[in-house]
Design a protein around this motif. Structure first.
Motif, PDB file in Angstrom:
ATOM      1  N   ARG A  95     -27.696 -24.666 -32.254  1.00  0.00           N
ATOM      2  CA  ARG A  95     -28.972 -23.986 -32.455  1.00  0.00           C
ATOM      3  C   ARG A  95     -29.709 -24.496 -33.695  1.00  0.00           C
ATOM      4  O   ARG A  95     -30.938 -24.599 -33.697  1.00  0.00           O
ATOM      5  CB  ARG A  95     -28.753 -22.475 -32.566  1.00  0.00           C
ATOM      6  CG  ARG A  95     -28.246 -21.844 -31.287  1.00  0.00           C
ATOM      7  CD  ARG A  95     -29.299 -21.887 -30.203  1.00  0.00           C
ATOM      8  NE  ARG A  95     -28.808 -21.290 -28.955  1.00  0.00           N
ATOM      9  CZ  ARG A  95     -29.577 -21.080 -27.894  1.00  0.00           C
ATOM     10  NH1 ARG A  95     -30.853 -21.427 -27.927  1.00  0.00           N
ATOM     11  NH2 ARG A  95     -29.071 -20.562 -26.794  1.00  0.00           N
ATOM     12  N   SER A 137     -33.273 -16.333 -24.175  1.00  0.00           N
ATOM     13  CA  SER A 137     -34.691 -16.631 -24.371  1.00  0.00           C
ATOM     14  C   SER A 137     -35.143 -16.197 -25.762  1.00  0.00           C
ATOM     15  O   SER A 137     -35.847 -16.938 -26.463  1.00  0.00           O
ATOM     16  CB  SER A 137     -35.531 -15.919 -23.302  1.00  0.00           C
ATOM     17  OG  SER A 137     -35.199 -16.369 -22.009  1.00  0.00           O
ATOM     18  N   THR A 140     -33.757 -18.496 -28.413  1.00  0.00           N
ATOM     19  CA  THR A 140     -34.458 -19.780 -28.442  1.00  0.00           C
ATOM     20  C   THR A 140     -35.707 -19.699 -29.309  1.00  0.00           C
ATOM     21  O   THR A 140     -35.978 -20.596 -30.123  1.00  0.00           O
ATOM     22  CB  THR A 140     -34.825 -20.210 -27.011  1.00  0.00           C
ATOM     23  OG1 THR A 140     -33.621 -20.434 -26.278  1.00  0.00           O
ATOM     24  CG2 THR A 140     -35.649 -21.480 -27.020  1.00  0.00           C
ATOM     25  N   LEU A 141     -36.469 -18.625 -29.180  1.00  0.00           N
ATOM     26  CA  LEU A 141     -37.687 -18.470 -29.976  1.00  0.00           C
ATOM     27  C   LEU A 141     -37.368 -18.159 -31.431  1.00  0.00           C
ATOM     28  O   LEU A 141     -38.088 -18.586 -32.340  1.00  0.00           O
ATOM     29  CB  LEU A 141     -38.568 -17.380 -29.370  1.00  0.00           C
ATOM     30  CG  LEU A 141     -39.074 -17.666 -27.947  1.00  0.00           C
ATOM     31  CD1 LEU A 141     -39.973 -16.535 -27.469  1.00  0.00           C
ATOM     32  CD2 LEU A 141     -39.809 -18.992 -27.886  1.00  0.00           C
ATOM     33  N   GLU A 144     -36.382 -21.477 -32.991  1.00  0.00           N
ATOM     34  CA  GLU A 144     -37.575 -22.310 -33.176  1.00  0.00           C
ATOM     35  C   GLU A 144     -38.348 -21.881 -34.422  1.00  0.00           C
ATOM     36  O   GLU A 144     -38.794 -22.720 -35.205  1.00  0.00           O
ATOM     37  CB  GLU A 144     -38.473 -22.197 -31.948  1.00  0.00           C
ATOM     38  CG  GLU A 144     -39.741 -23.036 -32.034  1.00  0.00           C
ATOM     39  CD  GLU A 144     -40.648 -22.807 -30.846  1.00  0.00           C
ATOM     40  OE1 GLU A 144     -40.909 -23.780 -30.119  1.00  0.00           O
ATOM     41  OE2 GLU A 144     -41.100 -21.661 -30.648  1.00  0.00           O
ATOM     42  N   ARG A 145     -38.487 -20.574 -34.638  1.00  0.00           N
ATOM     43  CA  ARG A 145     -39.218 -20.089 -35.814  1.00  0.00           C
ATOM     44  C   ARG A 145     -38.441 -20.365 -37.103  1.00  0.00           C
ATOM     45  O   ARG A 145     -39.038 -20.665 -38.144  1.00  0.00           O
ATOM     46  CB  ARG A 145     -39.520 -18.597 -35.670  1.00  0.00           C
ATOM     47  CG  ARG A 145     -40.613 -18.119 -36.628  1.00  0.00           C
ATOM     48  CD  ARG A 145     -41.115 -16.743 -36.248  1.00  0.00           C
ATOM     49  NE  ARG A 145     -42.202 -16.318 -37.120  1.00  0.00           N
ATOM     50  CZ  ARG A 145     -43.493 -16.526 -36.858  1.00  0.00           C
ATOM     51  NH1 ARG A 145     -43.855 -17.160 -35.756  1.00  0.00           N
ATOM     52  NH2 ARG A 145     -44.420 -16.095 -37.702  1.00  0.00           N
ATOM     53  N   HIS A 193     -37.000 -28.860 -22.907  1.00  0.00           N
ATOM     54  CA  HIS A 193     -36.439 -28.078 -24.006  1.00  0.00           C
ATOM     55  C   HIS A 193     -36.534 -26.589 -23.656  1.00  0.00           C
ATOM     56  O   HIS A 193     -37.536 -26.144 -23.075  1.00  0.00           O
ATOM     57  CB  HIS A 193     -37.205 -28.365 -25.294  1.00  0.00           C
ATOM     58  CG  HIS A 193     -36.562 -27.792 -26.515  1.00  0.00           C
ATOM     59  ND1 HIS A 193     -36.700 -26.472 -26.880  1.00  0.00           N
ATOM     60  CD2 HIS A 193     -35.756 -28.363 -27.446  1.00  0.00           C
ATOM     61  CE1 HIS A 193     -36.011 -26.253 -27.988  1.00  0.00           C
ATOM     62  NE2 HIS A 193     -35.432 -27.376 -28.355  1.00  0.00           N
ATOM     63  N   ALA A 195     -37.209 -23.940 -25.388  1.00  0.00           N
ATOM     64  CA  ALA A 195     -38.398 -23.280 -25.934  1.00  0.00           C
ATOM     65  C   ALA A 195     -39.642 -23.644 -25.131  1.00  0.00           C
ATOM     66  O   ALA A 195     -40.523 -22.810 -24.908  1.00  0.00           O
ATOM     67  CB  ALA A 195     -38.584 -23.650 -27.399  1.00  0.00           C
ATOM     68  N   HIS A 196     -39.734 -24.908 -24.678  1.00  0.00           N
ATOM     69  CA  HIS A 196     -40.866 -25.322 -23.855  1.00  0.00           C
ATOM     70  C   HIS A 196     -40.859 -24.570 -22.529  1.00  0.00           C
ATOM     71  O   HIS A 196     -41.918 -24.189 -22.011  1.00  0.00           O
ATOM     72  CB  HIS A 196     -40.824 -26.828 -23.605  1.00  0.00           C
ATOM     73  CG  HIS A 196     -41.048 -27.634 -24.846  1.00  0.00           C
ATOM     74  ND1 HIS A 196     -40.913 -29.004 -24.878  1.00  0.00           N
ATOM     75  CD2 HIS A 196     -41.394 -27.259 -26.102  1.00  0.00           C
ATOM     76  CE1 HIS A 196     -41.166 -29.436 -26.111  1.00  0.00           C
ATOM     77  NE2 HIS A 196     -41.445 -28.390 -26.860  1.00  0.00           N
ATOM     78  N   ARG A 199     -42.142 -20.954 -23.155  1.00  0.00           N
ATOM     79  CA  ARG A 199     -43.579 -20.912 -23.455  1.00  0.00           C
ATOM     80  C   ARG A 199     -44.416 -21.308 -22.237  1.00  0.00           C
ATOM     81  O   ARG A 199     -45.463 -20.713 -21.974  1.00  0.00           O
ATOM     82  CB  ARG A 199     -43.888 -21.817 -24.643  1.00  0.00           C
ATOM     83  CG  ARG A 199     -43.259 -21.329 -25.939  1.00  0.00           C
ATOM     84  CD  ARG A 199     -43.815 -22.042 -27.152  1.00  0.00           C
ATOM     85  NE  ARG A 199     -43.154 -21.582 -28.356  1.00  0.00           N
ATOM     86  CZ  ARG A 199     -43.438 -20.450 -28.983  1.00  0.00           C
ATOM     87  NH1 ARG A 199     -44.386 -19.659 -28.492  1.00  0.00           N
ATOM     88  NH2 ARG A 199     -42.803 -20.102 -30.078  1.00  0.00           N
TER      89      ARG A 199
END
Length: 266
Positions: A95, A137, A140-141, A144-145, A193, A195-196, A199
């Protein structure tokens, strides 16, 4: 008034990248210097913790998200009367990469209300068996942040629309309504990916992948209940973890329990 008791809850959810979830309430206990082989993602819900990381003192007020890197010694003790209540997710290197350890040592405490809310919602999902896709999910976000905080020069992720990718994920979810699908598996199949994927799907349909999957399952459950199938059996054949899992999502989407829905049918 009864004294507040220390307590600990720990488990390993079936979510890729999560090695342990740890919830604890401590009134006076102080951690000695120690290390972890995983990333420590920490929020404090009550009280505060003070700790030393790389010989520098830090603190965790309730509006902070703390990220402690692996293999870096740290301790921890209550910073307020009455102790603290915390929730921790331990993440492996899939991660967050090793290149982020240095920035995390320099900036372990992150004041970010959006991140704080996302981490809290991640914990809620991790505590519910059967909601692993939602937890994956959300994680993942969150990851990313966190990377954006630790690599500020990268800037915010560009906004994009990818209806082809979104439709491909929807078709994959439609084919796996009962069996289910992890975000990691979807990313491998669709060569995108995670995250992609989240989104693109949310941007195209206005709903997250896990919400779409649960709504499809609830739709199947409604048809079976109207056919007279008992709720316990419905849960088994529509992909829910158990009857309680079905009831939680059914009530959220329909407004009543499966039993009341079935009892009120004609």
């Amino acid at each position: 008034m009864a004294a507040v008791q220390d307590h600990v809850t720990a488990w390993r959810p079936g979510v890729p990248g999560v090695t342990e979830v740890f919830h604890a309430r401590f009134t006076a206990y102080a951690y000695p210097m120690h290390v972890h082989d995983a990333w420590t993602l920490l929020i404090v819900d009550d009280g505060a913790v003070r700790y030393d990381l790389d010989r520098h003192e830090h603190g965790t007020p309730h509006d902070t998200v703390s990220l402690l890197p692996p293999h870096v010694p740290h301790n921890g003790s209550p910073a307020t009367p009455g102790g603290f209540r915390k929730r921790v997710v331990y993440l492996d290197g899939s991660r967050l990469g090793q290149e982020l350890i240095g920035p995390a040592v320099d900036r372990p405490d992150l004041r970010d209300p959006v991140l704080r809310t996302r981490v809290a919602r991640l914990h809620s999902a991790l505590a519910r068996p059967g909601d692993e896709l939602e937890a994956e999910s959300r994680l993942t976000l969150v990851a990313e942040r966190l990377r954006r905080h630790l690599r500020p020069r990268a800037g915010a992720p560009r906004r994009f629309r990818d209806p082809v990718l979104a439709r491909a994920l929807r078709e994959l979810l439609d084919a796996r309504v009962v069996a289910g699908l992890s975000l990691e598996e979807a990313a491998r199949v669709l060569h995108a990916h995670p995250a992609h994927l989240v989104r693109a799907f949310s941007g195209a349909y206005g709903i997250a992948p896990h919400q779409y999957l649960m709504s499809r399952r609830v739709g199947r459950a409604r048809r079976l209940l109207l056919d007279g199938v008992p709720p316990g059996e419905v849960a088994q054949v529509t992909g829910f973890y158990d009857q309680a899992h079905l009831t939680r999502h059914f009530r959220k989407l329909v407004g009543v329990t499966p039993g009341r829905y079935r009892g009120g049918s004609r």
